[in-house]
Motif scaffolding. Structure first.
Motif, short mmCIF file in Angstrom:
data_model
loop_
_atom_site.label_atom_id
_atom_site.label_comp_id
_atom_site.label_asym_id
_atom_site.label_seq_id
_atom_site.Cartn_x
_atom_site.Cartn_y
_atom_site.Cartn_z
N GLU A 2 28.85 38.35 36.93
CA GLU A 2 29.77 38.54 35.82
C GLU A 2 31.02 39.31 36.27
OE1 GLU A 2 29.35 40.80 31.71
OE2 GLU A 2 27.77 39.31 32.03
N GLU A 3 30.84 40.27 37.18
CA GLU A 3 31.96 41.07 37.67
C GLU A 3 32.89 40.23 38.54
OE1 GLU A 3 30.72 44.67 39.54
OE2 GLU A 3 29.40 45.19 37.88
N ILE A 4 32.33 39.34 39.30
CA ILE A 4 33.14 38.48 40.16
C ILE A 4 34.03 37.57 39.31
CG2 ILE A 4 33.09 36.62 41.86
CD1 ILE A 4 30.54 37.87 42.96
N SER A 5 33.49 37.05 38.23
CA SER A 5 34.28 36.17 37.37
C SER A 5 35.41 36.93 36.67
CB SER A 5 33.39 35.47 36.35
OG SER A 5 32.80 36.41 35.47
N LYS A 6 35.27 38.22 36.51
CA LYS A 6 36.35 39.01 35.92
C LYS A 6 37.52 39.15 36.88
CE LYS A 6 33.50 41.93 32.92
NZ LYS A 6 33.04 43.31 32.66
N PHE A 7 37.22 39.26 38.17
CA PHE A 7 38.27 39.46 39.16
C PHE A 7 38.79 38.16 39.77
CE2 PHE A 7 36.06 43.59 39.24
CZ PHE A 7 37.15 44.40 38.92
N ALA A 8 38.16 37.06 39.49
CA ALA A 8 38.56 35.77 40.06
C ALA A 8 40.01 35.40 39.72
CB ALA A 8 37.60 34.67 39.64
N PRO A 9 40.46 35.52 38.46
CA PRO A 9 41.86 35.18 38.18
C PRO A 9 42.84 36.09 38.92
CG PRO A 9 40.60 35.29 36.14
CD PRO A 9 39.72 35.80 37.23
N LEU A 10 42.51 37.37 39.03
CA LEU A 10 43.38 38.31 39.74
C LEU A 10 43.43 37.96 41.23
CD1 LEU A 10 45.10 40.85 39.49
CD2 LEU A 10 43.04 42.18 39.96
N LEU A 11 42.30 37.62 41.80
CA LEU A 11 42.25 37.23 43.21
C LEU A 11 43.02 35.92 43.45
CD1 LEU A 11 41.07 37.88 45.99
CD2 LEU A 11 39.07 36.53 45.35
N LEU A 12 42.84 34.98 42.56
CA LEU A 12 43.55 33.71 42.66
C LEU A 12 45.07 33.94 42.58
CD1 LEU A 12 43.42 30.62 42.83
CD2 LEU A 12 43.32 30.59 40.33
N MET A 13 45.49 34.80 41.68
CA MET A 13 46.91 35.10 41.52
C MET A 13 47.48 35.73 42.80
SD MET A 13 48.74 36.82 38.22
CE MET A 13 47.91 38.38 38.40
N PHE A 14 46.72 36.64 43.43
CA PHE A 14 47.16 37.25 44.68
C PHE A 14 47.31 36.20 45.78
CE2 PHE A 14 46.21 39.16 48.80
CZ PHE A 14 47.27 40.06 48.87
N VAL A 15 46.37 35.28 45.87
CA VAL A 15 46.42 34.23 46.89
C VAL A 15 47.65 33.34 46.68
CG1 VAL A 15 45.25 32.15 47.75
CG2 VAL A 15 43.95 34.25 47.34
#
Length: 90
Positions: A2-15
């Motif tokens: 659940e925590e990974i899915s919270k940070f996935a959009p932020l990580l994708l945006m950084f990439v």
């Protein structure tokens, strides 16, 4: 999970920002450094401020260019990569 899915959009945006903004800028800086190191006396150049001239002297970080008005001492980084390429192709 659940925590990974919270940070996935932020990580994708950084990439996305890295590949669209940071990486091209680094590539451009590398090309400009390479261009500055390949300058030699007699090259026709254009500065970023639009001054046309021919290189008269080279130092480690500066360059003396000969213009219609006389000689000017400038930093190597003041020479425009794109405009100088156009002059050399003519």
């Amino acid at each position: 999970m659940e925590e990974i899915s919270k940070f996935a959009p932020l990580l994708l945006m950084f990439v996305v920002v890295y590949f669209l903004m940071i990486r091209p800028q680094q590539k451009r800086q590398k090309q400009e450094k390479e261009f500055e190191s390949q300058l030699k006396v007699g090259d026709k150049i254009i500065t970023k401020s639009g001054i046309h001239g021919k290189i008269a002297e080279l130092a480690e970080t500066s360059v003396v260019i000969e213009t219609m008005a006389g000689k000017l001492k400038m930093e190597r980084s003041a020479i425009s990569l794109e405009l100088s390429k156009k002059v050399q192709q003519q």
